[in-house]
Design a protein around this motif. Sequence first.
Motif, PDB file in Angstrom:
ATOM      1  N   ASN A 203       0.822  -1.213   0.000  1.00 50.84           N
ATOM      2  CA  ASN A 203       0.000   0.000   0.000  1.00 50.84           C
ATOM      3  C   ASN A 203       0.856   1.262   0.000  1.00 50.84           C
ATOM      4  N   ALA A 204       1.878   1.260  -0.835  1.00 49.65           N
ATOM      5  CA  ALA A 204       2.826   2.374  -0.857  1.00 49.65           C
ATOM      6  C   ALA A 204       2.251   3.588  -1.598  1.00 49.65           C
ATOM      7  N   VAL A 205       2.727   4.756  -1.196  1.00 51.13           N
ATOM      8  CA  VAL A 205       2.276   6.031  -1.744  1.00 51.13           C
ATOM      9  C   VAL A 205       3.494   6.941  -1.889  1.00 51.13           C
ATOM     10  N   VAL A 206       3.535   7.743  -2.962  1.00 53.20           N
ATOM     11  CA  VAL A 206       4.537   8.795  -3.066  1.00 53.20           C
ATOM     12  C   VAL A 206       3.851  10.137  -2.914  1.00 53.20           C
ATOM     13  N   GLU A 207       4.519  11.049  -2.183  1.00 52.44           N
ATOM     14  CA  GLU A 207       3.995  12.384  -1.899  1.00 52.44           C
ATOM     15  C   GLU A 207       4.970  13.432  -2.433  1.00 52.44           C
ATOM     16  N   PHE A 208       4.448  14.384  -3.206  1.00 52.13           N
ATOM     17  CA  PHE A 208       5.233  15.508  -3.692  1.00 52.13           C
ATOM     18  C   PHE A 208       4.809  16.788  -2.979  1.00 52.13           C
ATOM     19  N   ASN A 209       5.636  17.834  -3.126  1.00 55.72           N
ATOM     20  CA  ASN A 209       5.314  19.150  -2.565  1.00 55.72           C
ATOM     21  C   ASN A 209       4.996  19.051  -1.071  1.00 55.72           C
ATOM     22  N   VAL A 210       5.880  18.394  -0.350  1.00 53.49           N
ATOM     23  CA  VAL A 210       5.674  18.103   1.078  1.00 53.49           C
ATOM     24  C   VAL A 210       5.835  19.374   1.908  1.00 53.49           C
ATOM     25  N   PRO A 211       4.878  19.681   2.786  1.00 50.11           N
ATOM     26  CA  PRO A 211       4.971  20.879   3.627  1.00 50.11           C
ATOM     27  C   PRO A 211       5.878  20.654   4.834  1.00 50.11           C
ATOM     28  N   PRO A 212       6.230  21.717   5.566  1.00 46.26           N
ATOM     29  CA  PRO A 212       7.048  21.565   6.772  1.00 46.26           C
ATOM     30  C   PRO A 212       6.354  20.685   7.804  1.00 46.26           C
ATOM     31  N   SER A 213       7.162  20.001   8.610  1.00 45.99           N
ATOM     32  CA  SER A 213       6.623  19.224   9.721  1.00 45.99           C
ATOM     33  C   SER A 213       6.249  20.148  10.874  1.00 45.99           C
ATOM     34  N   THR A 214       5.644  19.599  11.905  1.00 40.43           N
ATOM     35  CA  THR A 214       5.278  20.413  13.068  1.00 40.43           C
ATOM     36  C   THR A 214       6.529  20.780  13.861  1.00 40.43           C
ATOM     37  N   SER A 215       6.378  21.647  14.838  1.00 45.30           N
ATOM     38  CA  SER A 215       7.518  22.092  15.647  1.00 45.30           C
ATOM     39  C   SER A 215       8.139  20.964  16.450  1.00 45.30           C
ATOM     40  N   SER A 216       7.399  19.866  16.630  1.00 50.49           N
ATOM     41  CA  SER A 216       7.943  18.706  17.333  1.00 50.49           C
ATOM     42  C   SER A 216       8.445  17.637  16.368  1.00 50.49           C
ATOM     43  N   GLY A 217       8.383  17.912  15.064  1.00 52.51           N
ATOM     44  CA  GLY A 217       8.932  16.997  14.070  1.00 52.51           C
ATOM     45  C   GLY A 217       7.952  16.012  13.484  1.00 52.51           C
ATOM     46  N   VAL A 218       6.658  16.104  13.816  1.00 51.80           N
ATOM     47  CA  VAL A 218       5.658  15.190  13.257  1.00 51.80           C
ATOM     48  C   VAL A 218       5.366  15.600  11.823  1.00 51.80           C
ATOM     49  N   ILE A 219       5.376  14.638  10.900  1.00 46.79           N
ATOM     50  CA  ILE A 219       5.205  14.976   9.492  1.00 46.79           C
ATOM     51  C   ILE A 219       3.808  15.519   9.213  1.00 46.79           C
ATOM     52  N   VAL A 220       3.742  16.392   8.220  1.00 44.94           N
ATOM     53  CA  VAL A 220       2.483  16.954   7.724  1.00 44.94           C
ATOM     54  C   VAL A 220       2.361  16.507   6.268  1.00 44.94           C
ATOM     55  N   HIS A 221       1.213  15.996   5.897  1.00 44.30           N
ATOM     56  CA  HIS A 221       1.027  15.464   4.544  1.00 44.30           C
ATOM     57  C   HIS A 221       0.576  16.558   3.586  1.00 44.30           C
ATOM     58  N   HIS A 223      -1.586  17.961   0.202  1.00 48.23           N
ATOM     59  CA  HIS A 223      -2.964  17.745  -0.251  1.00 48.23           C
ATOM     60  C   HIS A 223      -3.028  16.433  -1.036  1.00 48.23           C
ATOM     61  N   PRO A 224      -4.170  15.720  -0.995  1.00 44.03           N
ATOM     62  CA  PRO A 224      -4.319  14.506  -1.810  1.00 44.03           C
ATOM     63  C   PRO A 224      -4.027  14.709  -3.296  1.00 44.03           C
ATOM     64  N   ASP A 225      -4.125  15.944  -3.803  1.00 43.00           N
ATOM     65  CA  ASP A 225      -3.754  16.214  -5.197  1.00 43.00           C
ATOM     66  C   ASP A 225      -2.298  15.847  -5.475  1.00 43.00           C
ATOM     67  N   ASP A 226      -1.464  15.819  -4.435  1.00 39.59           N
ATOM     68  CA  ASP A 226      -0.030  15.562  -4.585  1.00 39.59           C
ATOM     69  C   ASP A 226       0.377  14.180  -4.096  1.00 39.59           C
ATOM     70  N   GLN A 227      -0.598  13.272  -3.920  1.00 40.30           N
ATOM     71  CA  GLN A 227      -0.308  11.916  -3.472  1.00 40.30           C
ATOM     72  C   GLN A 227      -0.717  10.916  -4.559  1.00 40.30           C
TER      73      GLN A 227
END
Length: 438
Positions: A203-221, A223-227
């Motif tokens: 169930n692999a996915v590639v994500e483009f145009n990735v936004p910054p993570s949170t201040s604690s380092g948790v990833i932010v995804h 928009h689905p348009d870029d997945q």
Amino acid sequence: MPVLDRTRRFDQSFVRPLAGLLTACAMLTAPAFAQPEAPAAPGLPSESVALDIDSGWVEPGEVFDTLVDVPNAAWLRLAFDDAVLPTLEGGQGCSIVTIESMRDGAVQTLSAVSLRHWQDTSAYFNGDQLIVRVYAEGAPARVRIVGATAGFDLPEARSICGTADNRTQSNDPRSARFLPAVCTAWIIGDVDLLSAGHCVEDNAVVEFNVPPSTSSGVIVHPHPDDQYPIDPASMQSPVPYSYGNDWAYFGAFPNSNTGLTPLQAQGEAYTLAPPGAWQAGDTIRVAGYGTTYAPTPREWNYTQTTHTGRLVEDRDAVLLYDVDTTGGNSGSAIFDQTRGVVIGIHTNAGCNSAGGNAGTSMRNIALWNALANPLGVSNTCPADWDRSGGAPNSSDFLAFLNDFTARKPGADIAPEGGDSDWDSDDLLHFLNTWAAGC
């Protein structure tokens, strides 16, 4: 876990998610170094949450909506089962399911075909609450949500060549975050990508145009348009992988919202070097989605960063270089800036223990054999516009016509494609390819 289920007639509050309906229906790619430690993709820390949400049979003209709530989750990905999403004869309309994030309003639209591409899962969504809606077209529709993957924090890993992390932020449009392993993949063709073999998971996915993570380092995804979901039938990778033979070649289905392939959306692809078209001393750049640690900002964690260094040694199957990387960089392109081509795939960390990081060289014969014999969506005829497989048919013509009429970048395909002029040249170019059967 609170869940709100409703079924009602269409009204204006539900019009926005229907914007992707036509697209959804149309979707019916020097120093001698010791051998570094064996690689291990860091993976996404997550928990599986069991759900049993059944829309029941939704009649045409009605909409079912439900709130999925997993408290304190940083992100969610849904799993579906027993989905019945009818398509009208001729592909002129279809039933769809939409998923919307309560945190940032991101929406994904899925038809029966695109849900199959996503292997009965959704894209990744930020936040702990999602609204799921089912729209019926022509015949009753039904969807059951059987679970969710909920993400939390991420671990740290490092392999810095020296005392300081010298990576900087970058935005190379050819490079993607590769999930759920948390690695890097990159575009080499319309739907085609390369990464490391040890990064391959279901169930692999590639994500483009990735936004910054949170201040604690948790990833932010993004928009689905870029997945983009990966076609498992396209995956080629050595089993087992080994040092110097660690690669993965695969294709991604077009985006279920936009209908675009990764190359159509991102506009650029890497060029691969022929075997041996490089030499020690060349300047090497690695851009990928590695983790960060203090004093590097945690907002950079698993976002795209880059660094340059020397190609130190070419061992035929393995390249060695003094470029900073961390966990998450696995699968990154080893880009020879001196020559403007990719010469390998980053796979192994070694700067801490052996003096240099390492990757699989483009001399690898098995990799070139795979590239010459694509599978799955990677082997799809270009005129199979809806990427459904098989010879081009009327559905492909209608899918192209929809994209051409909507002036989508992917339909600007004449020999001088990309001129932002959707005209008869583009239409004739597609018709000639389509009529030729490929």
